[in-house]
Design a protein around this motif. Structure first.
Motif, short mmCIF file in Angstrom:
data_model
loop_
_atom_site.label_atom_id
_atom_site.label_comp_id
_atom_site.label_asym_id
_atom_site.label_seq_id
_atom_site.Cartn_x
_atom_site.Cartn_y
_atom_site.Cartn_z
N PHE A 88 -3.03 -20.70 3.31
CA PHE A 88 -3.88 -20.75 2.11
C PHE A 88 -3.08 -20.83 0.81
N GLY A 89 -1.77 -20.95 0.93
CA GLY A 89 -0.95 -21.06 -0.27
C GLY A 89 -0.89 -19.81 -1.12
N LEU A 90 -1.14 -18.66 -0.49
CA LEU A 90 -1.13 -17.40 -1.22
C LEU A 90 0.26 -16.79 -1.32
N ASP A 91 1.22 -17.36 -0.61
CA ASP A 91 2.57 -16.82 -0.62
C ASP A 91 3.43 -17.40 -1.75
N VAL A 92 2.81 -18.17 -2.62
CA VAL A 92 3.51 -18.74 -3.76
C VAL A 92 3.11 -17.96 -5.01
N VAL A 93 4.07 -17.37 -5.68
CA VAL A 93 3.79 -16.55 -6.86
C VAL A 93 3.22 -17.41 -7.98
N GLY A 94 2.12 -16.95 -8.58
CA GLY A 94 1.50 -17.65 -9.69
C GLY A 94 0.98 -16.66 -10.71
N ASN A 95 0.23 -17.14 -11.68
CA ASN A 95 -0.26 -16.29 -12.75
C ASN A 95 -1.70 -15.83 -12.57
N ASP A 96 -2.42 -16.39 -11.59
CA ASP A 96 -3.79 -15.94 -11.39
C ASP A 96 -3.82 -14.69 -10.52
N THR A 97 -4.99 -14.06 -10.42
CA THR A 97 -5.09 -12.76 -9.76
C THR A 97 -4.86 -12.82 -8.26
N TRP A 98 -4.93 -13.99 -7.64
CA TRP A 98 -4.68 -14.11 -6.21
C TRP A 98 -3.20 -14.30 -5.90
N HIS A 99 -2.42 -14.75 -6.87
CA HIS A 99 -1.02 -15.10 -6.63
C HIS A 99 -0.01 -14.25 -7.40
N LYS A 100 -0.49 -13.48 -8.35
CA LYS A 100 0.42 -12.66 -9.16
C LYS A 100 0.59 -11.29 -8.50
N PRO A 101 1.83 -10.89 -8.18
CA PRO A 101 2.05 -9.58 -7.55
C PRO A 101 1.44 -8.45 -8.38
N ASN A 102 0.66 -7.60 -7.71
CA ASN A 102 -0.05 -6.53 -8.41
C ASN A 102 0.44 -5.17 -7.91
N ALA A 103 1.23 -4.50 -8.72
CA ALA A 103 1.77 -3.19 -8.34
C ALA A 103 0.94 -2.04 -8.90
N TRP A 104 -0.18 -2.34 -9.53
CA TRP A 104 -0.94 -1.36 -10.30
C TRP A 104 -1.43 -0.19 -9.45
N GLU A 105 -1.88 -0.46 -8.22
CA GLU A 105 -2.49 0.60 -7.42
C GLU A 105 -1.55 1.18 -6.35
N PHE A 106 -0.27 0.87 -6.42
CA PHE A 106 0.67 1.41 -5.45
C PHE A 106 1.07 2.84 -5.83
N LEU A 107 1.22 3.68 -4.83
CA LEU A 107 1.75 5.02 -5.02
C LEU A 107 3.12 5.07 -4.36
N VAL A 108 4.14 5.35 -5.15
CA VAL A 108 5.52 5.31 -4.67
C VAL A 108 6.07 6.73 -4.56
N ASN A 109 6.34 7.16 -3.33
CA ASN A 109 6.94 8.48 -3.11
C ASN A 109 8.41 8.27 -2.76
N LYS A 110 9.27 8.53 -3.74
CA LYS A 110 10.71 8.29 -3.55
C LYS A 110 11.36 9.36 -2.68
N LYS A 111 10.80 10.56 -2.71
CA LYS A 111 11.39 11.65 -1.93
C LYS A 111 11.30 11.37 -0.44
N TYR A 112 10.12 10.91 0.00
CA TYR A 112 9.91 10.69 1.43
C TYR A 112 9.99 9.20 1.81
N HIS A 113 10.29 8.35 0.84
CA HIS A 113 10.51 6.92 1.08
C HIS A 113 9.28 6.26 1.74
N ILE A 114 8.13 6.49 1.14
CA ILE A 114 6.90 5.90 1.65
C ILE A 114 6.08 5.40 0.47
#
Length: 349
Positions: A88-114
């Motif tokens: 579906f061509g979704l693996d190509v980075v772009g500027n629309d909401t389907w192709h732009k990497p979205n890190a907004w809702e990620f929870l990053v736990n550096k202590k436990y590496h998850i």
């Protein structure tokens, strides 16, 4: 005059010293009380070198054969995801909401590496509990508190940029939980609109939907909240007008986590969550830290009868509109919508 000035300077000096001595106990009491308040609220100070240990009876493990079997399942899911993203061509980075990497809702736990992309209504309450435990909140506090888990989590997991996310992924396991799009949508509708808390955001949203989409011909016994067809009409209008980020509970998982342009090591599924959770906990080495969780399992868990009851009320056009929006969720995570279209056909609409 000089003596008078010197005299007042001495008096002032003694007064300041006396005041400081008198206030010291009060300051200490304040600090102790303040720490107690933090502890009561769950903001207890965490010793980063300390690893909480679950009691033996709470530890769940997988056999080596089970680990190997589930690992193959994860390999198949990652492979399918990669193939569909390319198709579906979704693996190509772009500027629309389907192709732009979205890190907004990620929870990053550096202590436990998850790292987790929190897809709402896909075991999100369960894993928000676990991530709050990993952040240092005690399970006892989390069981008792009226605080919103997401708000607690965001105090410990600040949002990250895509650059910071990729950096953290170098030594961490990143995962998400997929759920059948139509099951997830119905669960979100019931949880957020049918059972909306009075005067909450979703209660007010529901009233707006009713005012705009309810036919005047409906009788007085109609519910105060939107019926499922009314909700779907509102949702399709939001999509039609480009408001694709209309609500985090209804938005497409593919758009929300952008798994085609952000790497995921583990893709759990709602329908195999029992095993998948144990596998992830084993993979991250957290078997003595967190346990599998099933929260909100009653109200949010849809039976086949519930699904049939709600989706049979939709028209074919409405069902098609929903499918088109959630198409990538179906394709990337290997779900089918055929049985739902059969419901509409049997209903003759």
């Amino acid at each position: 005059m000089r003596l008078t000035t010197s005299h007042w300077r001495a008096v002032r000096r003694y007064f300041l010293v006396f005041t400081a001595i008198a206030l010291l106990p009060l300051a200490l009491v304040y600090l102790v009380r303040n720490e107690q308040i933090y502890r009561i609220k769950g903001y207890e100070y965490v010793n980063e070198s300390h690893v909480p240990v679950l009691p033996e009876e709470s530890v769940h493990t997988l056999s080596p054969n089970d680990v190997e079997r589930i690992e193959k399942r994860m390999e198949r899911r990652r492979k399918l995801l990669q193939e569909k993203c390319a198709e579906f061509g979704l693996d190509v980075v772009g500027n629309d909401t389907w192709h732009k990497p979205n890190a907004w809702e990620f929870l990053v736990n550096k202590k436990y590496h998850i790292i987790w992309c929190n897809v709402f209504k896909a075991a999100s309450s369960s894993w928000m509990f676990n991530f709050n435990v990993l952040a240092g909140y005690s399970p006892d506090f989390l069981q008792r508190t009226k605080e919103v888990f997401l708000n607690l989590a965001r105090e410990r997991y600040p949002r990250v940029s895509i650059e910071k996310l990729r950096e953290a992924q170098n030594d961490s396991i990143t995962f998400m939980i997929a759920r059948h799009p139509f099951e997830r949508l119905l669960s979100a509708y019931r949880d957020k609109l049918v059972f909306a808390l009075p005067h909450s955001y979703h209660d007010k949203l529901g009233r707006r939907i009713v005012r705009k989409y309810r036919s005047k011909s409906l009788d007085m016994n109609s519910p105060k909240y939107p019926t499922f067809p009314e909700f779907v009409r509102w949702l399709l209008d939001q999509i039609k007008h480009g408001n694709v980020q209309m609500d985090m509970h209804f938005v497409s998982s593919t758009m929300f986590c952008t798994p085609c342009v952000i790497n995921f090591d583990v893709i759990m599924k709602f329908d195999t969550l029992d095993e998948d959770q144990l596998y992830l906990i084993h993979k991250t080495g957290l078997t003595r830290v967190i346990a599998p969780e099933w929260r909100n399992a009653g109200k949010g868990k849809n039976t086949q009868e519930l699904l049939q009851s709600f989706y049979s009320k939709l028209t074919h056009k409405e069902m098609h509109g929903l499918y088109q929006y959630y198409k990538y969720d179906f394709e990337l995570f290997n779900y089918s919508a055929s049985s739902y279209f059969n419901l509409v056909q049997e209903n003759g609409t």
